[in-house]
Structure formats: structure tokens, C-alpha cells
Design an enzyme around this catalytic site. Sequence first.
Site, short mmCIF file in Angstrom:
data_model
loop_
_atom_site.label_atom_id
_atom_site.label_comp_id
_atom_site.label_asym_id
_atom_site.label_seq_id
_atom_site.Cartn_x
_atom_site.Cartn_y
_atom_site.Cartn_z
N LYS A 43 -5.47 18.36 -12.93
CA LYS A 43 -6.80 18.65 -12.38
C LYS A 43 -7.88 18.08 -13.29
O LYS A 43 -9.01 17.86 -12.87
CB LYS A 43 -6.99 20.16 -12.25
N GLU A 44 -7.56 17.93 -14.57
CA GLU A 44 -8.53 17.40 -15.53
C GLU A 44 -7.88 16.18 -16.20
O GLU A 44 -7.22 16.32 -17.22
CB GLU A 44 -8.89 18.48 -16.56
N ASP A 73 -5.02 24.16 -22.93
CA ASP A 73 -4.30 25.32 -22.42
C ASP A 73 -3.15 24.90 -21.51
O ASP A 73 -2.35 25.73 -21.10
CB ASP A 73 -5.25 26.25 -21.65
N LYS A 205 -10.26 30.89 -20.71
CA LYS A 205 -11.07 30.03 -21.58
C LYS A 205 -11.61 30.78 -22.80
O LYS A 205 -11.68 30.22 -23.89
CB LYS A 205 -12.23 29.46 -20.75
N ASP A 229 -17.03 21.75 -21.93
CA ASP A 229 -15.90 21.63 -21.01
C ASP A 229 -15.47 20.18 -21.05
O ASP A 229 -16.29 19.28 -21.29
CB ASP A 229 -16.33 21.99 -19.58
N ASP A 368 -18.77 33.04 -20.07
CA ASP A 368 -20.02 32.51 -20.60
C ASP A 368 -21.17 33.51 -20.39
O ASP A 368 -21.84 33.91 -21.34
CB ASP A 368 -20.36 31.13 -19.99
O1 LIG Z 1 -7.26 29.16 -18.86
C1 LIG Z 1 -8.20 28.36 -18.92
C2 LIG Z 1 -9.00 28.06 -17.81
C3 LIG Z 1 -10.04 27.14 -17.96
N1 LIG Z 1 -10.26 26.52 -19.15
C4 LIG Z 1 -11.37 25.53 -19.28
O2 LIG Z 1 -12.58 26.08 -18.81
C5 LIG Z 1 -13.47 25.05 -18.45
C6 LIG Z 1 -14.22 25.37 -17.19
O3 LIG Z 1 -13.36 25.36 -16.09
P1 LIG Z 1 -13.76 24.76 -14.65
O4 LIG Z 1 -12.57 24.86 -13.78
O5 LIG Z 1 -14.40 23.44 -14.84
O6 LIG Z 1 -14.78 25.84 -14.16
P2 LIG Z 1 -16.30 25.71 -13.65
O7 LIG Z 1 -16.49 26.76 -12.62
O8 LIG Z 1 -16.68 24.34 -13.32
O9 LIG Z 1 -17.04 26.18 -14.98
C7 LIG Z 1 -18.20 26.95 -15.05
O10 LIG Z 1 -17.89 28.34 -15.05
C8 LIG Z 1 -17.01 28.76 -16.10
C9 LIG Z 1 -16.87 30.26 -16.00
O11 LIG Z 1 -16.28 30.64 -14.81
C10 LIG Z 1 -17.57 28.36 -17.46
O12 LIG Z 1 -16.60 28.64 -18.44
C11 LIG Z 1 -17.87 26.89 -17.49
O13 LIG Z 1 -18.41 26.49 -18.72
C12 LIG Z 1 -18.85 26.57 -16.37
O14 LIG Z 1 -19.14 25.18 -16.37
C13 LIG Z 1 -12.62 23.77 -18.32
O15 LIG Z 1 -12.94 22.90 -19.39
C14 LIG Z 1 -11.20 24.29 -18.43
O16 LIG Z 1 -10.36 23.38 -19.05
C15 LIG Z 1 -9.47 26.81 -20.24
O17 LIG Z 1 -9.64 26.24 -21.32
N2 LIG Z 1 -8.45 27.72 -20.09
MN LIG Z 2 -16.42 22.60 -14.54
#
Ligand SMILES: O=c1ccn([C@@H]2O[C@H](COP(=O)(O)OP(=O)(O)O[C@H]3O[C@H](CO)[C@@H](O)[C@H](O)[C@H]3O)[C@@H](O)[C@H]2O)c(=O)[nH]1
Ligand SMILES: [Mn+2]
Length: 613
Positions: A43-44, A73, A205, A229, A368
Site C-alpha cells: 500500500k505504501e 511496521d 502508529k 508519514d 495525532d
Molecule cells: O500500524 C501502523 C499503521 C499506520 N502506520 C503509519 O501511519 C501513517 C498514516 O497512515 P495513513 O494510512 O496514511 O493514514 P491517513 O488517514 O492518511 O493519516 C492521517 O491520519 C492518521 C491518524 O488516523 C495520522 O497518523 C496521519 O498522520 C494523518 O496523515 C502511515 O505513514 C503509516 O505507515 C504505522 O506506522 N503503523
Molecule cells: Mn496518509
Amino acid sequence: MWATTTSLRLNPVHRSEYPERYEAKPEDFPKLDVFICTADPYKEPPMMVVNTALSVMAYDYPADKISVYVSDDGGSSLTLFALMEAAKFSKHWLPYCKNNNVQDRSPEVYFSANSHLKDEEALNLKRMYEDLKKRVKHVVDCGKVDTQSIKSNQLREVFDLGDHKFTRNDHPSIITVLQTNETEMMPNLIYVSREKSKVSSHHFKAGALNTLLRVSSVMTNSPIILTLDCDMYSNDPITPVRALCYLSDPKINSNLGFVQFPQKFQGITKNDIYGSELKRPFDINTIGYDGLMGPIYMGTGCFFNRRTFYGPPSMLEINDLGPNRIVDKPINAQDILALAHNVARSNYECNTKWGSKIGFRYGSLVEDYYTGYMLHCEGWRSVFCGPKRAAFYGDSPKSLVDVVGQQTRWSIGLLEVDFCKYSPFNYGFKSLGLLMSLGYCYYAFWPFCSISLIVYGLLPQLAIFYGVSIFPKTSDPLFGLYLFLFLEFTLKTLNLSTHGFNVTSKANDDDKQRKRYEQEIFDFGSSSSMFLPVATVAIMNLLAFVWGIYDLLARGEGLVIELMLTSFGVVNCLPIYEAMVLRTDDGKLPKRVSFLAGIITLVLIMSGYLLFK
Ligand SMILES: O=c1ccn([C@@H]2O[C@H](COP(=O)(O)OP(=O)(O)O[C@H]3O[C@H](CO)[C@@H](O)[C@H](O)[C@H]3O)[C@@H](O)[C@H]2O)c(=O)[nH]1
Ligand SMILES: [Mn+2]
């Protein structure tokens, strides 16, 4: 809702900072630790992580003061391989950027924007980058790394580790120093995949960030931390100096916890059909918060004072891994690495204050919002920094199912905060004062909007079927108020619950889907139960509209407000009707979903009898 929004409009603050006036000799710049989170190589995509890492390694900042920690992770050898390649490439990329004053320091962005490079050095570098991409694509396509091709024995051992009984949710910690500033003037690059075990919770996270907080305190313990991120590359190399303008300002830094930059997204189409730009939370509200105690923490693009994670500004006693710890050994010294592995253990946090009083806070999927909130409650302040040239660019979800999934996760996370011991509705008022706590309530109330949306989307429509008015007549003085509420109404997707942090996909490899997004055509392709509520609302509105018009024409009277709401619903649902009946592409609404939605609508109409008769 009105009160919460108003609290954010009372004292907007616009700041300017002058990084060019920041005066310090290179050796006097504070050290900077950058935390990059990634969780899933599919996914990333690893190349995205590589570009993010390179863009911050290349900051206009003394290179030997920067340490980039990547938390994986997913525990993926593909990501590790890509970063290993990135370390090699950085030795050419960083000097090139600095010598040529390149502004786009993500190589992908730079080479896509400058397709007609002429000079030899640039062409050579571009070739190297293309080769790197090919090698990474090859391992991603194969799904594994051919360890024979790895020259360093130490790294080969790390890759071999991944072969035995290694799963993403159950594996030992891996901490690999891919590059150090000992030998050359280059940033440190460290890959960290914390230990995972099925028996202890890993807190998504927030857990990953806390591991990085500890590992970095063992290795470098820089006073300034940037959280990112993996999809957020740096778009402006001067950004850390901008943050320093605040973090090192003696007038405000005694209780300044963090400096937040806005989230900006690339590739959003003109009409932004999924509303992904989020201008209100990221641009408009933030300046309102800044006039109170400062913006909320938005998860990425945020520079922290490390001290902030170890208790309120007034607290003097700080635990062993705290910001005062002095690191006087090289980061790859045996005992430092052993200590780093120890603090990355999955049960390290048992019976400690990590996640409750120290570090990023646990208990919410919006770690956050929750962490920033708790820091503000402790008395820390924050500053919003929104320079003209965007400091970072990130990726927003580009398919409807991802948008709905993301909003569901946010809603669940916010509800977790609403109903916890430290709820903004009561603890917040005591700790933050009226205006700031109202500001936090703006988001705390956000999931509840779904209730009014469901009511507006279904109730007036049912009323039409049974000819019962639920609004006052046009002559009634209350009519004006209802008209106002009607204008507030916008159709959004409704929430269904799933638990856990489902990472949003950033992989743009479905060409047809990408094309649909670029042409601004809604994508209902994946047969997701998430679309059932919207489809039901769409059918209900259409049936009620036809019924209401018939009533009006046949009997010469009808329910005016209900009909107005219903027509508004129908107009909003046009793309859904199209996806149900007219479209033939992969993005159409699956027949199964439309059929089920039809049945639910009929059941609802019949149950309306109990309500209205
Ligand atoms: O178990 C986990 C799950 C996620 N992530 C990281 O968390 C980040 C954010 O994940 P993403 O799927 O991109 O979520 P978004 O909804 O786009 O993120 C928003 O919402 C999140 C909270 O739900 C915040 O942490 C993010 O900074 C904010 O940009 C990514 O870098 C992931 O790699 C981890 O490191 N471990
Ligand atoms: Mn994101």
C-alpha cells in the site's frame, strides 16, 4: 457546532518567519531526528518511502546533524532493500542538490519536472535513479530479495532473518544502520522494525513512534524531532530552519511543544470529487487555533521539542531515556545497538508510563489528535507555520473506498477520545479553558454529524410517503431556521464500523482507477458494504421525490420543505444513480449493493408506517 466553529474564528493568527536571518554556525545547529513511518510495502510503495527519506536527508541543514529513522511496521525486506539502495544513491544526490541549489529534493519530483536535463552530471544521476527504481521494482515484483546479490555480510544476515518464521505481526526487532555520519558528511539513516508479538498490543502508529523515540534517544537523542508519514516528501529544503525560528526563540520556547506545518496534497483534481484537500481543518482552522494555544498535532509535518514527550513543561524529573541523556558513542557501537534492540522489544512498555504519560498517547486511532490534545492539556503550546511554498506534499486517498475507510477510522478514533477519561467535553474544559476546549470539541463532535446526515437523508423522505409534515409550514416563523439547517445539509457517506488502523493505499498502480480519478468519475468499483448506506439513501430520495412530485401534481398540495430536501438529496446522488444503472466500467456500483440497498429501502419505508401512522 456553531460555538465550536466560532471559537476558531475569534483570533486568527498569520505568522511570518525569516529563515535567512537565522544565524548560527553549522556546528551550532541543533541535531535533528526525523521519524518516518511506513507499514505496508504494497500500500505504501518502497520507492515512495525512498523519496521521502532522500528529500529530508537533503535538507539545507548541516548533514551530519540529521538522523533519519524509518519505522517499518510491515517488517518488509522490500522496504529495507529500497532504503539500502537509497543510502548509496544519497551519496550522489545530496551533493548534487546542494551544489546546484535544487529545490525539489525528492528525486522522483525533480526528474519528472526536469525531463530535458542536458548537463552530463544530471543525466548521469538520472540514469542512476532509473537503475535504482528498476532494482527496487524487480524485488517488489518478485516479492523477495535475492540475498546473494547483497555484498555486505552484516546486511545479508538481516535479510536472511526475514526467511525464518518471520511474519509482519510476529518477528524480532530489526535495527540496521544503513549510513552513518562518522565517515562522511552525510546524515545517519537507520532502519527500524520494532519487535512484534501476537501477545502484546502494538498500538499502531503511536506504538511505532514511541519505539523510534526510544531508539533515537539511545542513538542520537537530538533535541528536535520531525515526524513524517512515508508519503510526505519535503518540498522545501529550508523547512527545518523555519521551524527553528520558533523552537529556538528564547521568548517562546520554554513551553513551545511543537511547530506544525499544514498537510498539502499533490495530484488532487480540480473539483476534488472526494473532498480530500481538507482545506478547512488544515488551513482555515489552524490559524484560529494558533490564536489560542496553538494548532492541533496533525500526525505529519510536525517539528517537536523532544522534551515535550516527557511530561509537562514544569516537570523537572525525567526518566533515563529522556532528552538530557548524553550520547557519546557512535550509533553502530555494539552496546548502543544492544540497548536500541532492548528498547524496541514488544513488551518493553509493560507497566511503564509510555503511551499514557510519556511519548505519543495510546487509546485512539487518531493518535495525532489525542497526543496533541494531551500535550496542550499539560500546558505545552504549539505554533502553526504555513509558508507560501508548501513545506511538504503528501498523498490523499484517490478512491472512494479509501476515502470512506479513512473517514471511518478518524470517526472511530475521535469517538475513542470523546468517551475516554480525558474527554474534551469535561477534562478538556478544566485544563484548556473555554475557547481552546471548544476548539477541540469541533473535532470531538465531528463523528456525530453522521447522525444528522442520516436523519436528513431518510426522515423527510419517509414523511413524504406518509404525507405527514415534520417541518413547520412556510408561514411559521420557525421556517427560516429550518431553511438555514437545510442549507447546512450536505450528503456525505455514512459511517460503519471497522476496528484497527487500516493503512490508506498510496499505490497508484491500477491504471483504470487512476484514469477515472483524473477524469473526476466516482469509483464504486470495490464491492464494499461501505457503499450500502449511500446507495440506500440514494434510492430512498429518488422514490420519495417521485412520490412527492406526484402528490403535488395530483392533489395540488405537498410537503414543500420535505420535497426541497429530497430534491437536494437527489441532485447530490446523481453520480450514484449513474453508477447504478448507466455505467458499464469497473467503477460502477456492483449490482449486489444496489439490490441490497433496494431491499433495505423497502424495509425502511414499511417501518415508516410504525413511525407516522
Ligand atoms: O500500524 C501502523 C499503521 C499506520 N502506520 C503509519 O501511519 C501513517 C498514516 O497512515 P495513513 O494510512 O496514511 O493514514 P491517513 O488517514 O492518511 O493519516 C492521517 O491520519 C492518521 C491518524 O488516523 C495520522 O497518523 C496521519 O498522520 C494523518 O496523515 C502511515 O505513514 C503509516 O505507515 C504505522 O506506522 N503503523
Ligand atoms: Mn496518509
